[in-house]
Structures are given as C-alpha cells and as structure tokens.
Design a protein around this motif. Sequence first.
Motif, PDB file in Angstrom:
ATOM      1  N   LEU A   1       0.829  -1.209   0.000  1.00 16.18           N
ATOM      2  CA  LEU A   1       0.000   0.000   0.000  1.00 16.18           C
ATOM      3  C   LEU A   1       0.859   1.253   0.000  1.00 16.18           C
ATOM      4  CD1 LEU A   1      -2.654  -1.222   2.569  1.00 16.18           C
ATOM      5  CD2 LEU A   1      -3.126  -0.629   0.188  1.00 16.18           C
ATOM      6  N   ASP A   2       1.881   1.270   0.842  1.00 16.13           N
ATOM      7  CA  ASP A   2       2.770   2.434   0.920  1.00 16.13           C
ATOM      8  C   ASP A   2       3.488   2.669  -0.401  1.00 16.13           C
ATOM      9  OD1 ASP A   2       2.042   2.830   3.569  1.00 16.13           O
ATOM     10  OD2 ASP A   2       3.835   1.849   4.385  1.00 16.13           O
ATOM     11  N   GLN A   3       4.013   1.609  -0.998  1.00 14.00           N
ATOM     12  CA  GLN A   3       4.742   1.737  -2.263  1.00 14.00           C
ATOM     13  C   GLN A   3       3.840   2.237  -3.388  1.00 14.00           C
ATOM     14  OE1 GLN A   3       6.550  -2.146  -2.734  1.00 14.00           O
ATOM     15  NE2 GLN A   3       8.315  -1.587  -1.482  1.00 14.00           N
ATOM     16  N   ALA A   4       2.564   1.864  -3.346  1.00  9.43           N
ATOM     17  CA  ALA A   4       1.617   2.298  -4.379  1.00  9.43           C
ATOM     18  C   ALA A   4       1.034   3.682  -4.076  1.00  9.43           C
ATOM     19  CB  ALA A   4       0.488   1.275  -4.513  1.00  9.43           C
ATOM     20  N   GLY A   5       1.301   4.202  -2.886  1.00  3.93           N
ATOM     21  CA  GLY A   5       0.754   5.502  -2.503  1.00  3.93           C
ATOM     22  C   GLY A   5      -0.740   5.480  -2.264  1.00  3.93           C
ATOM     23  N   VAL A   6      -1.259   4.320  -1.896  1.00  2.92           N
ATOM     24  CA  VAL A   6      -2.696   4.168  -1.661  1.00  2.92           C
ATOM     25  C   VAL A   6      -3.025   4.601  -0.231  1.00  2.92           C
ATOM     26  CG1 VAL A   6      -4.569   2.476  -1.453  1.00  2.92           C
ATOM     27  CG2 VAL A   6      -2.927   2.305  -3.331  1.00  2.92           C
ATOM     28  N   PRO A   7      -3.994   5.508  -0.056  1.00  2.72           N
ATOM     29  CA  PRO A   7      -4.376   5.908   1.296  1.00  2.72           C
ATOM     30  C   PRO A   7      -5.141   4.786   2.004  1.00  2.72           C
ATOM     31  CG  PRO A   7      -5.774   7.011  -0.315  1.00  2.72           C
ATOM     32  CD  PRO A   7      -4.739   6.230  -1.085  1.00  2.72           C
ATOM     33  N   TYR A   8      -4.834   4.602   3.283  1.00  5.32           N
ATOM     34  CA  TYR A   8      -5.506   3.575   4.079  1.00  5.32           C
ATOM     35  C   TYR A   8      -5.444   3.953   5.545  1.00  5.32           C
ATOM     36  CZ  TYR A   8      -0.802   1.822   5.206  1.00  5.32           C
ATOM     37  OH  TYR A   8       0.495   1.712   5.642  1.00  5.32           O
ATOM     38  N   VAL A   9      -6.296   3.314   6.317  1.00  9.27           N
ATOM     39  CA  VAL A   9      -6.291   3.471   7.771  1.00  9.27           C
ATOM     40  C   VAL A   9      -5.953   2.110   8.350  1.00  9.27           C
ATOM     41  CG1 VAL A   9      -7.674   3.983   9.822  1.00  9.27           C
ATOM     42  CG2 VAL A   9      -8.018   5.306   7.712  1.00  9.27           C
ATOM     43  N   LEU A  10      -4.915   2.057   9.159  1.00  7.89           N
ATOM     44  CA  LEU A  10      -4.520   0.817   9.818  1.00  7.89           C
ATOM     45  C   LEU A  10      -5.362   0.649  11.073  1.00  7.89           C
ATOM     46  CD1 LEU A  10      -2.450  -1.496   9.595  1.00  7.89           C
ATOM     47  CD2 LEU A  10      -0.918  -0.124  11.006  1.00  7.89           C
ATOM     48  N   ARG A  11      -5.930  -0.534  11.258  1.00 11.40           N
ATOM     49  CA  ARG A  11      -6.782  -0.823  12.417  1.00 11.40           C
ATOM     50  C   ARG A  11      -6.254  -2.062  13.127  1.00 11.40           C
ATOM     51  NH1 ARG A  11     -11.358   1.969  12.621  1.00 11.40           N
ATOM     52  NH2 ARG A  11     -12.056   3.097  10.777  1.00 11.40           N
TER      53      ARG A  11
ATOM     54  N   GLY B   1      -4.727 -13.965   8.720  1.00 15.21           N
ATOM     55  CA  GLY B   1      -3.962 -12.810   8.270  1.00 15.21           C
ATOM     56  C   GLY B   1      -3.827 -12.782   6.760  1.00 15.21           C
ATOM     57  N   ILE B   2      -4.485 -13.723   6.088  1.00 15.06           N
ATOM     58  CA  ILE B   2      -4.365 -13.823   4.632  1.00 15.06           C
ATOM     59  C   ILE B   2      -5.042 -12.626   3.965  1.00 15.06           C
ATOM     60  CG2 ILE B   2      -5.130 -15.142   2.609  1.00 15.06           C
ATOM     61  CD1 ILE B   2      -4.484 -17.677   4.153  1.00 15.06           C
ATOM     62  N   THR B   3      -4.340 -12.064   2.999  1.00 12.10           N
ATOM     63  CA  THR B   3      -4.820 -10.899   2.257  1.00 12.10           C
ATOM     64  C   THR B   3      -4.215 -10.926   0.860  1.00 12.10           C
ATOM     65  OG1 THR B   3      -4.883  -8.462   2.237  1.00 12.10           O
ATOM     66  CG2 THR B   3      -2.931  -9.477   3.198  1.00 12.10           C
ATOM     67  N   PRO B   4      -4.912 -10.356  -0.121  1.00  5.94           N
ATOM     68  CA  PRO B   4      -4.301 -10.277  -1.450  1.00  5.94           C
ATOM     69  C   PRO B   4      -3.233  -9.197  -1.535  1.00  5.94           C
ATOM     70  CG  PRO B   4      -6.448  -9.248  -1.495  1.00  5.94           C
ATOM     71  CD  PRO B   4      -6.290  -9.873  -0.131  1.00  5.94           C
ATOM     72  N   LEU B   5      -3.165  -8.334  -0.548  1.00  2.00           N
ATOM     73  CA  LEU B   5      -2.189  -7.248  -0.545  1.00  2.00           C
ATOM     74  C   LEU B   5      -0.818  -7.789  -0.161  1.00  2.00           C
ATOM     75  CD1 LEU B   5      -4.414  -4.684   1.371  1.00  2.00           C
ATOM     76  CD2 LEU B   5      -3.868  -4.640  -1.083  1.00  2.00           C
ATOM     77  N   GLY B   6       0.134  -7.685  -1.059  1.00  4.94           N
ATOM     78  CA  GLY B   6       1.488  -8.149  -0.757  1.00  4.94           C
ATOM     79  C   GLY B   6       1.625  -9.653  -0.703  1.00  4.94           C
TER      80      GLY B   6
ATOM     81  N   MET C   1      -4.892  -7.280  12.754  1.00  4.82           N
ATOM     82  CA  MET C   1      -4.472  -6.062  12.053  1.00  4.82           C
ATOM     83  C   MET C   1      -5.161  -6.000  10.693  1.00  4.82           C
ATOM     84  SD  MET C   1      -0.608  -4.687  11.378  1.00  4.82           S
ATOM     85  CE  MET C   1      -0.214  -5.702   9.948  1.00  4.82           C
ATOM     86  N   ASN C   2      -5.904  -4.922  10.476  1.00  4.96           N
ATOM     87  CA  ASN C   2      -6.629  -4.719   9.229  1.00  4.96           C
ATOM     88  C   ASN C   2      -6.298  -3.360   8.643  1.00  4.96           C
ATOM     89  OD1 ASN C   2      -8.018  -7.145   9.459  1.00  4.96           O
ATOM     90  ND2 ASN C   2      -9.774  -6.229  10.483  1.00  4.96           N
ATOM     91  N   VAL C   3      -6.621  -3.204   7.367  1.00  2.96           N
ATOM     92  CA  VAL C   3      -6.542  -1.899   6.727  1.00  2.96           C
ATOM     93  C   VAL C   3      -7.902  -1.561   6.143  1.00  2.96           C
ATOM     94  CG1 VAL C   3      -4.078  -1.901   6.210  1.00  2.96           C
ATOM     95  CG2 VAL C   3      -5.656  -2.864   4.562  1.00  2.96           C
ATOM     96  N   GLU C   4      -8.243  -0.288   6.237  1.00  4.09           N
ATOM     97  CA  GLU C   4      -9.462   0.222   5.625  1.00  4.09           C
ATOM     98  C   GLU C   4      -9.049   1.070   4.431  1.00  4.09           C
ATOM     99  OE1 GLU C   4     -13.485   2.764   6.759  1.00  4.09           O
ATOM    100  OE2 GLU C   4     -12.086   2.175   8.337  1.00  4.09           O
ATOM    101  N   LEU C   5      -9.644   0.787   3.281  1.00  5.36           N
ATOM    102  CA  LEU C   5      -9.333   1.518   2.061  1.00  5.36           C
ATOM    103  C   LEU C   5     -10.527   1.472   1.133  1.00  5.36           C
ATOM    104  CD1 LEU C   5      -7.009  -0.626  -0.228  1.00  5.36           C
ATOM    105  CD2 LEU C   5      -8.201  -1.552   1.714  1.00  5.36           C
TER     106      LEU C   5
ATOM    107  N   ASP D   1      -9.532   1.341  -4.847  1.00 13.60           N
ATOM    108  CA  ASP D   1      -8.085   1.227  -4.653  1.00 13.60           C
ATOM    109  C   ASP D   1      -7.672  -0.230  -4.463  1.00 13.60           C
ATOM    110  OD1 ASP D   1      -7.605   3.951  -4.926  1.00 13.60           O
ATOM    111  OD2 ASP D   1      -7.574   4.332  -2.759  1.00 13.60           O
ATOM    112  N   LEU D   2      -8.458  -0.981  -3.694  1.00 14.43           N
ATOM    113  CA  LEU D   2      -8.160  -2.395  -3.471  1.00 14.43           C
ATOM    114  C   LEU D   2      -8.156  -3.147  -4.805  1.00 14.43           C
ATOM    115  CD1 LEU D   2      -7.727  -4.845  -1.606  1.00 14.43           C
ATOM    116  CD2 LEU D   2     -10.230  -4.968  -1.365  1.00 14.43           C
ATOM    117  N   ALA D   3      -9.148  -2.889  -5.632  1.00 10.93           N
ATOM    118  CA  ALA D   3      -9.238  -3.566  -6.929  1.00 10.93           C
ATOM    119  C   ALA D   3      -8.078  -3.174  -7.838  1.00 10.93           C
ATOM    120  CB  ALA D   3     -10.576  -3.255  -7.596  1.00 10.93           C
TER     121      ALA D   3
END
Length: 156
Positions: A10-20, A101-106, A134-138, A142-144
């Motif tokens: 997310l950081d490398q792509a510059g995508v805004p998110y909220v870490l929860r 903790g599985i996610t398509p991100l990274g 640990m989750n991210v809200e976006l 952007d996720l797609a």
Amino acid sequence: MSISPATRALDQAGVPYVLRHYEHHADGLPYGEEAVRETGLPAEIVVKSLVVAAGPALVFALVPVSARLNLKALARAVGQKKARLAEPTDAERATGYIMGGITPLGSRTPLDVVIDDSVRGRESVVVSAGRRGMNVELSPTDLAQLTGARFAPITG
C-alpha cells in the motif's frame, strides 16, 4: 510506516488507508467475525480474503463477513466449472500469510482476485493487513486497482 508486506504494498503504491488493530483471541470464532466483534465495524464492509482452488489455479475471493461465498458463482467468474476452498496449508504457502492474516495485498504469489459486487459502491472496505488482529481500511476501487481484481456477484 510499513509493518507487513500488505502495508508495504500500500505504501509503495501511494494508496491511502487506515490501519486498524484489535486483540486477536483464540476462541474459535471465525477470523472475519472476530474482526467485526472486536472493531465494531459493520459486517458488510469487513471483507474475508478466501483462497479458492478454481480449476488448476488458486484465486482470492473477497466477500463481506455478512455474506457467504457461492463457489459456483466464483467458478463462473473465473471461467472454471468447479471451485472449492483451498487447503489451509496451500493457502498459507501461496500467500506467505497465516490463516486469519491472509490478504491479497502483498501476497507472496500473485493470484487472480475477485471481489464481490456488493462492496463495489461502498466508501471503504476493511481487509486483513497480513497479521491476525491487524486490518486496513481503504476504498474498494483502490483495493481492486492495486490487486488487479475484478468485481463479480460471488455471494449467495
């Protein structure tokens, strides 16, 4: 600040998110339901990242905690006849993340991603950030874009 492969992507792509963050409890509650309980967020925006074997390939199916994945609909969405949930060890090996903790991100291995149509118009969605508790809200857009996902009706 990157604290997992997911937040690094997310950081490398510059995508805004909220870490929860929330405290994970090993009480047997499914991970998505635990995230809803512990964060107080609506089950319609908290998204489960399911790894599915569709034909010869593994695919991410992202569906709200409030819904059930329709395996036949997912198979159709990816041009296959059948689909089944992947074995947990196969999902962990392919993604580099542990269950919960599985996610398509990274993800360690880039997999096709299908997001249920029901979240397309939402302002935001919440997905795992690569660790239990640990989750991210976006935004779903952007996720797609970041995961190369397509939207399709895969619940019901």
